[in-house]
Design a protein around this motif. Sequence first.
Motif: not given
Length: 73
Positions: A67-70
């Motif tokens: 998942a991409k970091d926020p």
Amino acid sequence: MFGPKIRNVFKSRWHALFWAASILTTAYCTVPSPDGGDDDDSVTQFAESVAARAGAQQQAAHKNPWAKDPAPN
């Protein structure tokens, strides 16, 4: 090494059957049988409770590694 050469084993159908039977017998004799007793139920219950606890902890702490970091605000 040990036993007949592979070329010699498959020259005859009977040699091949004997070779296959010896392999299966070796596998049967080397795999341990499960212990039969009254402790199986308690061991199974303990293993299930440990697995349930580990599953609950894993679900709570699970983070998708892809998942991409926020984005920072």
